[in-house]
Design a protein around this motif. Structure first.
Motif, mmCIF file in Angstrom:
data_model
loop_
_atom_site.group_PDB
_atom_site.id
_atom_site.type_symbol
_atom_site.label_atom_id
_atom_site.label_comp_id
_atom_site.label_asym_id
_atom_site.label_seq_id
_atom_site.Cartn_x
_atom_site.Cartn_y
_atom_site.Cartn_z
ATOM 1 N N ALA A 1 21.289 -52.179 -15.088
ATOM 2 C CA ALA A 1 20.158 -53.101 -15.123
ATOM 3 C C ALA A 1 20.425 -54.218 -16.128
ATOM 4 O O ALA A 1 21.056 -54.008 -17.170
ATOM 5 C CB ALA A 1 18.876 -52.359 -15.494
ATOM 6 N N ARG A 2 19.967 -55.412 -15.818
ATOM 7 C CA ARG A 2 20.097 -56.540 -16.736
ATOM 8 C C ARG A 2 19.013 -56.474 -17.809
ATOM 9 O O ARG A 2 17.903 -55.993 -17.567
ATOM 10 C CB ARG A 2 19.959 -57.866 -15.982
ATOM 11 N N HIS A 3 19.339 -57.020 -18.943
ATOM 12 C CA HIS A 3 18.345 -57.185 -20.002
ATOM 13 C C HIS A 3 17.267 -58.154 -19.508
ATOM 14 O O HIS A 3 17.569 -59.090 -18.748
ATOM 15 C CB HIS A 3 19.021 -57.721 -21.264
ATOM 16 N N PRO A 4 16.011 -57.974 -19.926
ATOM 17 C CA PRO A 4 14.936 -58.860 -19.443
ATOM 18 C C PRO A 4 15.172 -60.345 -19.676
ATOM 19 O O PRO A 4 14.750 -61.174 -18.864
ATOM 20 C CB PRO A 4 13.710 -58.360 -20.226
ATOM 21 N N ALA B 1 17.621 -61.695 -17.094
ATOM 22 C CA ALA B 1 16.941 -61.543 -15.806
ATOM 23 C C ALA B 1 15.891 -62.632 -15.631
ATOM 24 O O ALA B 1 15.757 -63.225 -14.549
ATOM 25 C CB ALA B 1 16.293 -60.160 -15.719
ATOM 26 N N TRP C 1 11.494 -59.672 -9.279
ATOM 27 C CA TRP C 1 11.909 -59.132 -10.575
ATOM 28 C C TRP C 1 12.910 -57.998 -10.404
ATOM 29 O O TRP C 1 13.863 -57.871 -11.176
ATOM 30 C CB TRP C 1 10.687 -58.660 -11.355
ATOM 31 N N THR D 1 16.793 -58.089 -12.013
ATOM 32 C CA THR D 1 17.137 -57.087 -13.032
ATOM 33 C C THR D 1 18.211 -56.117 -12.552
ATOM 34 O O THR D 1 18.722 -55.327 -13.352
ATOM 35 C CB THR D 1 15.885 -56.283 -13.447
#
Length: 296
Positions: free
Chosen positions: A22-25, A28, A245, A249
């Motif tokens: 998962a990407r960091h917020p 993202a 989203w 992400t």
């Protein structure tokens, strides 16, 4: 809702998860901003720029822009298979890869997994989309679809279907490329999807057009060991914002679109048989999915 409308068993909790990296917020959010900004730029610039371009150049611009939109949301694109049908009277390609000359247009059909399918197909085979009328009211994508010449159909009005078929046939006779998702609803892409509805294939028969099947998949993980990705699935009552989203992400998300062998409309005795041929081509290609990916 009418009883004849296609219904998918896929749901966001059951099908739209992401088990990979998962990407960091923060990055993202940057991707989300970039994707939405590029989409909005298309909405604002298309009415001014596209009418000034010839058909071939217009399609190249749309294709490049659609590819950029998918990439802006952080999704890699992989195209495989024979040369894509390039559409139109003077730019249609046969299975051998040579120019076919003048003639009717092309009906492009694909399985349906996500809102990403729309720019993804436009990047490979730009053309007039046939879409449900609800999409007209989507933020950003709705106005863009309308500006791109989308043919909207009210799926709950069965009486409107013959008129839609006539409109698609008319476009095909004029040499246009028309893009249809004949499953009529989105499926998660993990295994076989819905049945191809035959109505649009009647338009291809009426116009003597070629049917070009495409297979869409979304994968994650390294290229040597890809696994089906649920992050791209836009199914059931999933809100568009939540799907956006989830896509940005999901790190390592790849959209794969495979161009399959074209099918002349005259190869089948009727619209149901033609729909069956196209679905068989897409389903046969999906049979290579690993067993763990099949949706139950």
């Amino acid at each position: 809702m009418s009883h004849w409308l296609p219904v998918s068993p896929c749901t966001p909790p059951g099908c739209a998860g992401h088990a990979g990296r998962a990407r960091h917020p923060l990055p993202a959010a940057a991707l989300l901003l970039a994707g939405c900004t590029l989409t909005l730029a298309g909405v604002l610039c298309a009415p001014l720029a596209l009418p000034l371009l010839g058909r071939g150049r217009r399609e190249r611009v749309i294709s490049s822009w659609a590819y950029a939109v998918v990439r802006a949301f952080g999704v890699r694109v992989r195209v495989t298979g024979p040369s894509a049908v390039r559409g139109g009277r003077r730019d249609v390609w046969d299975g051998a890869g040579g120019p076919r000359g003048t003639g009717p247009g092309v009906l492009v059909v694909a399985n349906h997994v996500s809102w990403l399918d729309i720019p993804l197909v436009a990047a490979v085979c730009p053309g007039r989309m046939l879409a449900k009328s609800d999409i007209r009211h989507w933020p950003l994508l709705g106005p863009l679809a309308a500006l791109g010449g989308t043919l909207f159909v009210e799926r709950e009005r069965l009486r409107a279907l013959p008129g839609t078929v006539r409109a698609v046939a008319s476009q095909l006779r004029d040499g246009a490329r028309v893009v249809v998702f004949p499953e009529g609803s989105t499926w998660c892409g993990r295994g076989p999807g819905g049945r191809f509805r035959p109505a649009a294939f009647q338009a291809a028969i009426d116009a003597g057009a070629t049917v070009q099947p495409l297979r869409i998949r979304y994968r994650s993980g390294p290229p040597e060991h890809p696994v089906p990705a649920g992050a791209a699935a836009f199914v059931g009552d999933d809100p568009l914002a939540a799907s956006l989203w989830r896509v940005v992400t999901a790190a390592g998300l790849t959209a794969e679109i495979r161009v399959l062998s074209p099918i002349p409309a005259g190869r089948a005795p009727g619209r149901r048989a033609l729909a069956g041929l196209a679905q068989s081509a897409v389903d046969s290609d999906s049979a290579n999915l690993p067993a763990a990916s099949v949706h139950h």
